[in-house]
Design an enzyme around this catalytic site. Structure first.
Site, PDB file in Angstrom:
ATOM      1  N   LYS A 130     -11.237  -0.918   6.076  1.00 45.00           N
ATOM      2  CA  LYS A 130     -10.033  -0.641   6.862  1.00 45.00           C
ATOM      3  C   LYS A 130     -10.540  -0.194   8.227  1.00 45.00           C
ATOM      4  O   LYS A 130     -11.505   0.584   8.317  1.00 45.00           O
ATOM      5  CB  LYS A 130      -9.238   0.475   6.184  1.00 45.00           C
ATOM      6  CG  LYS A 130      -8.154   1.098   7.049  1.00 45.00           C
ATOM      7  CD  LYS A 130      -7.228   1.931   6.201  1.00 45.00           C
ATOM      8  CE  LYS A 130      -6.418   2.905   7.043  1.00 45.00           C
ATOM      9  NZ  LYS A 130      -5.049   3.063   6.572  1.00 45.00           N
TER      10      LYS A 130
ATOM     11  N   GLU B   5       0.884  -1.178   0.000  1.00 43.92           N
ATOM     12  CA  GLU B   5       0.000   0.000   0.000  1.00 43.92           C
ATOM     13  C   GLU B   5       0.909   1.212   0.000  1.00 43.92           C
ATOM     14  O   GLU B   5       1.563   1.516   0.981  1.00 43.92           O
ATOM     15  CB  GLU B   5      -0.900  -0.014   1.250  1.00 43.92           C
ATOM     16  CG  GLU B   5      -1.781   1.218   1.352  1.00 43.92           C
ATOM     17  CD  GLU B   5      -2.526   1.303   2.688  1.00 43.92           C
ATOM     18  OE1 GLU B   5      -2.914   0.259   3.265  1.00 43.92           O
ATOM     19  OE2 GLU B   5      -2.704   2.441   3.176  1.00 43.92           O
TER      20      GLU B   5
HETATM   21  C1  3PG Z   1      -2.057   4.062   7.858  1.00 40.04           C
HETATM   22  O1  3PG Z   1      -2.115   5.027   7.137  1.00 40.04           O
HETATM   23  O2  3PG Z   1      -2.620   2.999   7.556  1.00 40.04           O
HETATM   24  C2  3PG Z   1      -1.385   4.181   9.175  1.00 40.04           C
HETATM   25  O3  3PG Z   1      -0.800   5.409   9.365  1.00 40.04           O
HETATM   26  C3  3PG Z   1      -0.413   3.124   9.475  1.00 40.04           C
HETATM   27  O4  3PG Z   1      -0.347   3.114  10.842  1.00 40.04           O
HETATM   28  P1  3PG Z   1       0.989   2.648  11.546  1.00 40.04           P
HETATM   29  O5  3PG Z   1       2.056   3.594  11.109  1.00 40.04           O
HETATM   30  O6  3PG Z   1       0.710   2.758  13.025  1.00 40.04           O
HETATM   31  O7  3PG Z   1       1.252   1.240  11.115  1.00 40.04           O
END
Ligand code: 3PG
Length: 213
Positions: free
Chosen positions: A130, A42
């Site tokens: 999500k 992603e």
């Molecule tokens: C996202 O955009 O999905 C999140 O910012 C990811 O979260 P994390 O950095 O805590 O994994």
């Protein structure tokens, strides 16, 4: 679940990636993810050139599933499709943007955490959401509570997931896959520490496999 959602679910984890230098880093990073058993990425629009990065990855590894994260506009959806991206992740639930993705035929995972979000997602005919920001919004306890009235959804929790709590999430049947930036930290990318990223991926895949039994 559609084919994209099934593939993501089979892999079990989705690295959330910010690439500030796609021309330099996208190719080796895609090699690294595939070597680590995580052929999915992603790429967030938090950095310019997310579409360039997606395009480099899909050209190099057509077997990979590459999509865009932090998508806020229809223009970014268009750029994702033009780059060969196969899914779109949005931080919140923007009904118009989800409809736009549906019209364009690209799978969208909108960020949802409240009953109101879930209601809207239900009306949009979505199946996988999500759940963001996961830990900060109540974590697994909230995901389970939401599944009582909304048992039709699978979720992809993101936000605060790491090797420490991955097993707990992955063991829950409501979870389609777990997302996180922990597999591809900015520093490891900019310093080209690909072996360490491969190890983080391999470890994540092992944890998910074990947790799912
Ligand atoms: C996202 O955009 O999905 C999140 O910012 C990811 O979260 P994390 O950095 O805590 O994994």
């Amino acid at each position: 679940m559609n084919e994209i959602q099934n593939r993501i679910s089979r892999i079990g984890v989705v690295p959330v990636i910010k690439l500030t230098n796609p021309a330099r880093d996208a190719a080796p990073l895609s090699d690294t993810l595939c070597a680590g058993g995580v052929p999915v990425a992603e790429i967030t629009f938090r950095a310019e050139g997310a579409d360039e990065a997606m395009n480099i990855m899909v050209q190099r590894h057509p077997e990979m599933l590459v999509g865009a994260g932090t998508v806020l506009t229809a223009d970014q959806v268009d750029r994702t499709i033009a780059a060969g991206g196969q899914f779109v992740v949005t931080p919140g639930l923007d009904v118009e943007l989800v409809r736009y993705c549906q019209k364009k035929g690209i799978t969208c995972f909108p960020g949802c955490t409240t009953p109101t979000d879930y209601h809207a997602a239900y009306r949009l005919g979505l199946e996988v959401l999500k759940f963001f920001p996961a830990e900060q919004s109540g974590g697994l306890a909230k995901i389970k509570a939401m599944a009582a009235p909304f048992g039709m959804f699978k979720v992809m929790p993101t936000g605060g997931i790491s090797l420490k709590n991955l097993a707990e999430y992955a063991a829950c049947p409501i979870i389609a896959a777990c997302g996180g930036s922990y597999m591809c930290p900015d520093r490891l990318i900019t310093e080209g520490r690909w072996d360490e990223i491969t190890e983080l991926c391999k470890k994540s895949v092992e944890i998910v496999k074990e947790a799912r039994g």
